[in-house]
Design a protein around this motif. Structure first.
Motif, short mmCIF file in Angstrom:
data_model
loop_
_atom_site.label_atom_id
_atom_site.label_comp_id
_atom_site.label_asym_id
_atom_site.label_seq_id
_atom_site.Cartn_x
_atom_site.Cartn_y
_atom_site.Cartn_z
N GLN A 155 0.83 -1.21 0.00
CA GLN A 155 0.00 0.00 0.00
C GLN A 155 0.86 1.27 0.00
O GLN A 155 0.59 2.23 -0.74
CB GLN A 155 -0.92 -0.03 1.23
N HIS A 202 2.71 1.86 -3.29
CA HIS A 202 1.76 2.42 -4.27
C HIS A 202 1.45 3.88 -3.97
O HIS A 202 1.23 4.67 -4.89
CB HIS A 202 0.46 1.60 -4.27
N ALA A 234 4.83 1.07 -8.50
CA ALA A 234 4.17 -0.23 -8.58
C ALA A 234 5.17 -1.38 -8.65
O ALA A 234 4.86 -2.50 -8.20
CB ALA A 234 3.25 -0.29 -9.80
N TRP A 236 -7.87 -5.56 -5.61
CA TRP A 236 -7.87 -4.09 -5.50
C TRP A 236 -6.54 -3.56 -4.98
O TRP A 236 -6.19 -2.41 -5.24
CB TRP A 236 -9.00 -3.63 -4.56
N HIS A 262 -3.32 -4.47 -5.58
CA HIS A 262 -2.17 -4.31 -6.47
C HIS A 262 -2.56 -4.45 -7.95
O HIS A 262 -2.21 -3.58 -8.76
CB HIS A 262 -1.10 -5.35 -6.11
N ARG A 302 -4.23 -1.58 -9.50
CA ARG A 302 -3.45 -0.35 -9.52
C ARG A 302 -2.33 -0.36 -10.55
O ARG A 302 -1.79 0.69 -10.90
CB ARG A 302 -2.82 -0.12 -8.13
N ARG A 306 -9.93 5.16 -10.63
CA ARG A 306 -9.34 5.79 -11.82
C ARG A 306 -10.32 6.74 -12.50
O ARG A 306 -9.91 7.65 -13.21
CB ARG A 306 -8.92 4.71 -12.82
N ARG A 342 2.41 9.46 -7.62
CA ARG A 342 1.30 8.57 -7.97
C ARG A 342 0.28 9.28 -8.86
O ARG A 342 -0.17 8.72 -9.87
CB ARG A 342 0.63 8.06 -6.69
N GLU A 346 -0.56 8.38 -12.77
CA GLU A 346 -1.93 8.01 -13.17
C GLU A 346 -2.41 8.91 -14.31
O GLU A 346 -3.05 8.43 -15.25
CB GLU A 346 -2.88 8.11 -11.97
#
Length: 921
Positions: free
Chosen positions: A497, A500, A505, A527, A529, A532, A720, A787, A791
């Motif tokens: 966690q 991330h 990752a 959910w 890993h 993500r 996302r 992060r 994304e």
């Protein structure tokens, strides 16, 4: 799986000839198996078993058409020997043609009408396809010539499943009555033999809600013979259904006197007490008041033998307080809830389960009282935050007091959180220094909880300061813990966690692999890993993880079918119902559905290969996430009860968006085929519908999901869809206009195509500028913003993958088949030449956008790494067995991410350059 063990051969000669084929198949050498099967067939061309094994080898070699030809010929011959039929069954199962298994066994039982084994296989073939009516007929057919109980109850269970499946109430009642009558006949003839037969009878009565009949059956001598155990315990659920609370009360009290720690007896006892309180029965032997209930619990506490303290009676007082507090104040009877909780902690603090037990009851203490007296939990055993326990038992007590304190205290500010985290870290290091922590590959160490609680407080400070430094401290500490407690999955989950949280990752993946998640854990913890990875810009690893999840989802259906056949074989009829419900739940899994679409879209970035049309969405998707796997030490007022439903709603919205987008892309592939316009019209209309659906959904989602979610240490990161719809990059217009342009191009609507081409170029140029602004580098903490930046980059890379593929589709449409291998100008009209020029212009613009992105990647910032842990280790003369890997993991992970993205962008540029038709562009 050993094939040979599944077959019985009639002749020793055949056995010897086929043995090498079985050996090669069992060991996965399918090519060798095929060669051996052909050798046997040269000597015995008509040997059906050898031909069936040859077909199986062909299937496993990917030569499906040849295998089907061999199998079709065998089906026509109607074989009846078990060897051939089993090999054919394997082939049909692997090719998902389960209905053909039914056919071959239907033919076989017509030839050998009294073969019990063949009839049994026929029944199981119907189980695999879910044909309950045929199951019933097949089971009764076996029972007629082999009157054994299992076959009879197979028929009964098949009737029950027909009843559960039908929506016609009248038909359902008729079927259940028939099933009950069939078992009633067996009971009257005293022919029931097994526990599962009795449980099936109870299941049938439950479906009819005949609670009285169930109790009579449980109290009968037959039930006691078939199911040894407590009859009182078995009656309680049905007495509750009938509202016989006095009887429930008496039975639970009797059971609790003998089983002080059975929480499953306490709950119906409390239910009965609170129902009887409303009836005012005032009977002596019935606990129908709070006072009587409290007196009974006190008797249980007093009845415990010295030295044997059980949690049940103590928790029962807390449960009574909780239930009484709903309608009044139980303080006069029981004392304060705070005092009861502190007393429980004082007695059971040496057990790791003490605080998890208390957690559900702490919320009943008013927040003001809880916060004002929070240190009572810390000091109740003489500890405070700076205490230094000298034994492992005292360490566990200290940790229980610390965690209970943190659950009741207000959340600390950043400075206090960092100070407490440093203290907790010092406790762990002191335990390490004094050799109280021993390396173990299987056990947790009590002192590990110091580090875990410290990591939570580092997280609190990081979220308040928006700084990566506390997270780096937490990571270094947790990696140190993992050196000495490699089995501690709580540490591994936190590490995944937190890595991330810093957007790395690949560093998270190094820990995720050590969790060794298997089977259903891939779904329940997906959910953490898997979901993500693609958002963290690691496309290669993300594709592997998503492929693993898809493989499990695909193969689970096959596995669950086989599990159902075993449930019938062993007579565990309750498992048949459970397996069917579980298979249906997993089939409708939301995570699997969205992951399949993410994988197909991500694959377009890796290579511009045509994606398969997505499977239809289920009417009601299921949420199979385990969101309680990471321990949460937030006080009750900071818990988010709507987190599951809210994040699931967001994931479903993203699923619908990706489904519409992927469906549109696959329809564009269909439109690129060289067909007359009339034949393409249906796909064109479908494309317009999909694009409109996507565009409308984007608009609604932009309004609904514009607020950014708070990050929690124990829950999923913001969906996302939030970053996707709130991005300044106009993804809605980028995708919609490009897809519409391809639709018009397939219909030869030249003017509309030219207009849309200009719009696509303009949007690509705008998007290229906006993505640079969105992920620009400022003075803020690079690690903390990593992060979000990755994304945003991931969403943009997805658009590059889709646009690159769609441009390839465009060139398929505008390039005549006979000129695809040559870029020489064919005889084209002025409109066609203009279209080519505009498509080439989109191509060049997209290449420019990729070049701009490549420049951005060259300047991508690194993590600012500085931690205090190593200095503290040196000061305490602690030499860990290995240096902290955090800095190296973060650096190598980020370098690999950047390298992979740069390689992908180079491949995309080369692909796009190879598409250009107009050399003057």
């Amino acid at each position: 799986m050993a094939l040979r063990s599944q077959h019985v051969h009639d002749g020793g000669v055949v056995e010897r000839r086929l043995r090498p084929v079985y050996d090669w198949l069992d060991n996965g050498y399918n090519k060798k198996a095929l060669q051996e099967a052909e050798k046997v067939l040269k000597k015995s061309p008509s040997l059906q078993a050898a031909r069936a094994l040859k077909a199986l080898a062909l299937y496993r070699l990917g030569r499906a058409q040849e295998a089907e030809a061999v199998l079709d010929a065998l089906v026509e011959e109607k074989p009846s020997d078990d060897t051939t039929l089993q090999a054919m069954t394997m082939s049909f199962r692997e090719s998902q043609q389960l209905h053909k298994v039914c056919t071959i066994y239907e033919n076989a039982v017509k030839i050998d009408t009294t073969n019990e084994e063949l009839h049994s296989h026929l029944f199981m073939s119907y189980v695999r396809v879910g044909d309950f009516r045929s199951q019933q007929r097949a089971a009764m057919a076996i029972y007629k010539f082999a009157p054994k109980n299992p076959y009879y109850f197979w028929a009964v269970m098949s009737i029950v499943l027909q009843a559960k499946e039908t929506e016609d109430t009248t038909k359902r009642n008729i079927l259940l009555t028939l099933a009950q009558r069939m078992i009633d006949n067996f009971i009257s003839e005293n022919r029931m033999e097994a526990e599962q037969e009795a449980r099936l009878y109870i299941m049938i009565l439950e479906l009819q809600e005949k609670w009285e009949d169930i109790i009579k059956f449980i109290e009968s001598p037959l039930y006691g013979q078939l199911i040894p155990g407590s009859i009182s315990q078995a009656c309680i659920p049905y007495l509750k259904k009938l509202g016989r609370w006095k009887k429930v009360n008496i039975l639970c009290k009797e059971l609790l006197y003998d089983n002080l720690d059975r929480w499953d007896y306490y709950m119906p006892y409390f239910d009965s007490v609170f129902h009887l309180m409303k009836e005012n029965s005032n009977e002596e032997n019935i606990d129908d008041t709070a006072e009587k209930c409290h007196e009974f619990i006190c008797q249980l506490v007093e009845s415990m033998s010295s030295g044997r303290t059980l949690r049940g009676p103590y928790l029962a007082r807390l449960e009574l307080w909780k239930r009484l507090s709903v309608e009044g104040d139980p303080t006069a009877l029981l004392g304060s809830a705070l005092a009861l909780c502190v007393q429980y902690l004082r007695v059971f603090a040496s057990k790791p389960c003490a605080v998890p037990d208390l957690k559900v009851y702490l919320a009943m203490i008013p927040q003001e009282e809880r916060e004002a007296n929070c240190r009572d939990f810390l000091t109740c055993l003489g500890f405070d935050e700076n205490s230094e326990p000298e034994t492992m038992d005292d360490i566990q007590r200290h940790i229980s007091c610390l965690t209970a304190w943190r659950l009741t205290a207000p959340r600390p500010g950043a400075t206090d959180a960092l100070q407490l985290a440093a203290t907790l870290r010092r406790h762990y290091l002191r335990s390490l220094e004094k050799n109280m922590i021993k390396y173990s590959t299987t056990e947790f160490c009590s002192a590990d909880s110091y580090a875990i609680l410290a990591a939570h407080h580092y997280f609190y400070a990081a979220t308040e300061q928006k700084s990566s430094k506390p997270i780096l401290e937490a990571l270094c500490l947790l990696e140190l813990v993992l050196l000495y407690s490699p089995a501690n999955y709580h540490v591994k989950l936190l590490l995944v966690q937190l890595y991330h949280l810093l957007g790395n990752a690949l560093a998270a993946d190094s820990i995720y692999r050590r969790l060794e998640l298997k089977h259903i854990q891939l779904v329940s913890l997906g959910w953490l890993h898997t979901a993500r990875a693609d958002a963290a810009c690691v496309p290669t690893r993300a594709l592997q993880l998503l492929a693993d999840l898809r493989a499990f989802h695909t193969h689970h259906a096959k596995d669950s079918i086989e599990h159902m056949t075993y449930a019938y074989k062993f007579g565990t009829f309750e498992k048949v119902v459970e397996l069917r419900a579980w298979a249906a739940r997993l089939e409708a899994c939301a995570l699997c559905a969205v992951s399949a679409r993410r994988r197909d879209l991500l694959a377009l970035l890796a290579a511009p290969a045509p994606p398969a049309p997505p499977a239809p969405l289920h009417a009601a998707h299921t949420d199979n996430r385990d969101l309680n796997i990471i321990v949460n030490w937030e006080p009750p007022e900071l818990q988010d009860p709507d987190l599951r439903s809210r994040t699931f709603d967001q994931d479903m919205a993203y699923l619908r968006l990706t489904d519409a987008l992927l469906s549109s892309v696959t329809l564009c592939t269909e439109l690129a085929e060289n067909k007359p316009i009339e034949e393409k019209m249906q796909h064109y209309e479908q494309l317009r519908t999909c694009v409109d659906t996507f565009s409308e959904a984007m608009e609604k989602c932009t309004e609904k999901y514009c607020v950014y979610e708070k990050i929690t240490i124990s829950g999923p990161f913001p969906s996302r869809i939030i970053g996707f719809v709130s991005s300044p990059v106009p993804y809605r217009e980028l995708y919609s206009i490009t897809l519409r342009m391809i639709g018009e191009l397939s219909m030869n609507n030249t003017d509309k195509v030219h207009e849309l081409c200009d719009q696509v170029v303009a949007i690509i140029l705008i998007s290229s500028k906006l993505i640079v602004q969105e992920i620009r580098y400022g003075a803020e903490d690079n690690g903390w913003s990593m992060r979000d930046r990755l994304e945003s980059l991931s969403n943009y890379l997805q658009s590059i993958g889709v646009l690159t593929y769609l441009l390839g589709v465009c060139y398929e449409m505008i390039t005549p088949t006979n000129t695809k291998k040559s870029k020489k100008k064919a005889n084209r009209s002025v409109d066609q030449m203009q279209t080519i020029k505009l498509i080439d212009n989109i191509n060049v613009t997209l290449q420019q956008a990729i070049a701009s992105l490549e420049e951005l990647m060259d300047l991508w910032p690194d993590y600012d790494f500085s931690v205090d842990l190593e200095e503290e280790l040196t000061r305490m003369n602690i030499n860990p067995t290995a240096p902290s890997p955090v800095e190296n993991k973060l650096k190598l992970g980020l370098d690999k991410i950047i390298e992979d993205i740069q390689n992908i962008l180079k491949r995309k540029t080369a692909y796009l350059k190879g598409l250009i038709l107009n050399t003057n562009t």
